[in-house]
Design a protein around this motif. Sequence first.
Motif, PDB file in Angstrom:
ATOM      1  N   TRP A  16       1.720  20.398 -78.961  1.00 42.34           N
ATOM      2  CA  TRP A  16       1.303  19.613 -79.888  1.00 42.34           C
ATOM      3  C   TRP A  16       1.099  20.132 -81.466  1.00 42.34           C
ATOM      4  CZ3 TRP A  16       1.748  14.810 -78.352  1.00 42.34           C
ATOM      5  CH2 TRP A  16       1.412  14.543 -77.254  1.00 42.34           C
ATOM      6  N   HIS A  17       0.730  21.352 -81.622  1.00 38.12           N
ATOM      7  CA  HIS A  17       0.899  21.893 -82.916  1.00 38.12           C
ATOM      8  C   HIS A  17       2.302  21.845 -83.619  1.00 38.12           C
ATOM      9  CE1 HIS A  17       1.521  25.466 -85.737  1.00 38.12           C
ATOM     10  NE2 HIS A  17       0.472  24.755 -86.273  1.00 38.12           N
ATOM     11  N   ALA A  19       4.354  19.481 -82.730  1.00 41.53           N
ATOM     12  CA  ALA A  19       4.679  18.007 -83.093  1.00 41.53           C
ATOM     13  C   ALA A  19       4.134  17.401 -84.147  1.00 41.53           C
ATOM     14  CB  ALA A  19       4.350  17.219 -81.729  1.00 41.53           C
ATOM     15  N   PHE A  20       2.644  17.985 -84.436  1.00 38.57           N
ATOM     16  CA  PHE A  20       1.832  17.443 -85.552  1.00 38.57           C
ATOM     17  C   PHE A  20       2.346  17.993 -86.938  1.00 38.57           C
ATOM     18  CE2 PHE A  20      -0.818  15.748 -82.147  1.00 38.57           C
ATOM     19  CZ  PHE A  20      -0.985  14.429 -82.430  1.00 38.57           C
ATOM     20  N   VAL A  23       4.688  16.252 -89.273  1.00 35.70           N
ATOM     21  CA  VAL A  23       3.881  15.339 -89.944  1.00 35.70           C
ATOM     22  C   VAL A  23       3.183  15.680 -90.999  1.00 35.70           C
ATOM     23  CG1 VAL A  23       2.695  13.017 -89.849  1.00 35.70           C
ATOM     24  CG2 VAL A  23       4.376  13.868 -87.925  1.00 35.70           C
ATOM     25  N   PHE A  24       2.110  16.701 -90.462  1.00 35.82           N
ATOM     26  CA  PHE A  24       1.084  17.207 -91.371  1.00 35.82           C
ATOM     27  C   PHE A  24       1.276  18.411 -92.087  1.00 35.82           C
ATOM     28  CE2 PHE A  24      -0.677  14.120 -88.457  1.00 35.82           C
ATOM     29  CZ  PHE A  24      -1.159  13.097 -89.305  1.00 35.82           C
ATOM     30  N   THR A  31      -3.663  19.261 -88.340  1.00 35.31           N
ATOM     31  CA  THR A  31      -2.641  19.593 -87.093  1.00 35.31           C
ATOM     32  C   THR A  31      -3.212  20.227 -85.951  1.00 35.31           C
ATOM     33  OG1 THR A  31      -0.930  19.445 -88.788  1.00 35.31           O
ATOM     34  CG2 THR A  31      -0.559  20.873 -86.927  1.00 35.31           C
ATOM     35  N   LEU A  34      -5.771  18.125 -84.241  1.00 42.98           N
ATOM     36  CA  LEU A  34      -5.096  16.945 -83.231  1.00 42.98           C
ATOM     37  C   LEU A  34      -4.593  17.647 -82.098  1.00 42.98           C
ATOM     38  CD1 LEU A  34      -3.502  14.702 -85.957  1.00 42.98           C
ATOM     39  CD2 LEU A  34      -5.337  14.102 -84.492  1.00 42.98           C
ATOM     40  N   ALA A  35      -3.894  18.961 -82.422  1.00 48.35           N
ATOM     41  CA  ALA A  35      -3.314  19.673 -81.122  1.00 48.35           C
ATOM     42  C   ALA A  35      -4.634  20.010 -80.107  1.00 48.35           C
ATOM     43  CB  ALA A  35      -2.871  21.154 -81.766  1.00 48.35           C
TER      44      ALA A  35
END
Length: 359
Positions: A16-17, A19-20, A23-24, A31, A34-35
Motif C-alpha cells: 500500500w505504501h 501504491a499510494f 500518487v502522493f 502516503t 493511508l498505507a
Amino acid sequence: MLDIIYWPVSAILWFWHKAFGFVFGADSGLTWSLAVVFLVFTLRLVLYKPFVKQVRTTKQMQELQPQIKELQKKYKNDRETMAREMQKLQKEHGFNPLMGCLPVLVQVPVFLGLFHVLRSFNRTGHGWGQLGMSAYDNAHTPNYIFSATDVQSFLSARIFGAPIASFITAPSSEMEAFADWGGTPTKLNIAMIAIPLMIIAGLATHFNARASVQRQTPEAAANPQAAIMNKLSLWVFPLGVMVGGPFLMIGILLYWVANNIWTYGQQHLVFGRMEKEDEERKQKKLELRAQNAPKPGVKPVDVRKKQDAPADDATPSANGTAATNGTPKQSAKQGGGKRRPGGQQRPGNRGRANQKRKR
C-alpha cells in the motif's frame, strides 16, 4: 518466533505504501498514513466472512438463552450432565462457539505485528525489545521487507510535523533518529496529532460497543456475564485507549481509528442484511399461511372423518303415511303410540280423553 506474522504484515504495508506513493509521493505522511489504514481494511476484508459468522453465532447464542437457562436450572447440581446437554443443544442447532472468537483472535497477532514493524523503523531505543542502534545504523538497516531507502522514507514522513512512529512519552534520545530526516519533532507536535486520535479512537470504540449492546435481546442482556462484558466494552475499553494513548505510536492510533470505522460500517451493513433476511422469512411465512387459508365467503372444509349418523328423513309409504327408519322400538317411541296386530300404528292421540267421550 513471530516472523510468520511480521513478514506478511510488513509486505501488506509495503504494497500500500508503493501504491499510494505513486500518487502522493513516497516520503509523504499521507502516503504512510493511508498505507496503515488500508492495511487494516485489507485484514478486515479477509475476515469479512468470519465476522458474519461471528454475528450469526452471537445472535444464535442469544436465541438459545432460554433453553440454556432451562438446562442450567435443571442440571444445576450435575455439571457433567449439564455440559453434555449443552454440547448436544449446540450440535442440534449447528452452534460453534469458536466462530464467535475467530475474528478477534486473528486481529490480535496482526495488531502486535504492526506494532512491532512500525517500532522497528526506529531501533535506537534501549528498552525491552529494542536494539539500541545509532541513528545512522538505524537509517541504513532494512526493516523486514522494507529496504534501507524505505526506512529513510518513513523517517522523513510527517503528519503536521509528527512522525508516524513517534508517541507522546517517547524518550528524547529516540527522537534523535528523525533529526537527519526532517528534523527532531517536539512533544507539542506529537501531542497535537496523538491526542485527537486518542479521543476519536475512544469515542469510536464506545459507539461501536453501544451499537452491539442495543442489538442484544433482553434475555441476553440480563445474563450476568453479558452485563459485565457490556460494561467493559462501553466504558473500560474506550477509557483504556485514552489512558494508553500516550504510550502508543501515532501509526497504532491510526490503526485503531481505521479499525473502528470499518467495524461500524460493517456492523451496519451485516445487521441490516440480517434484519432484511428475517423480514423476508416472516413475509414468506405469512404468504404461505395466506395460501393455505380458505378464500373469503367459502366455508372451511372439515377434513376430519365424519361419523355415520342415523338418517332423520322420513320416506313416504304407499298409503301416504311416513315410514320412519330405525328399529321398531325407536319408531314406537317417536310415534308415541302402539302398533295394531296388523302392523298399523295406532294414532298418537288415542288416550283417556277418547275413552271418556265413549262413556
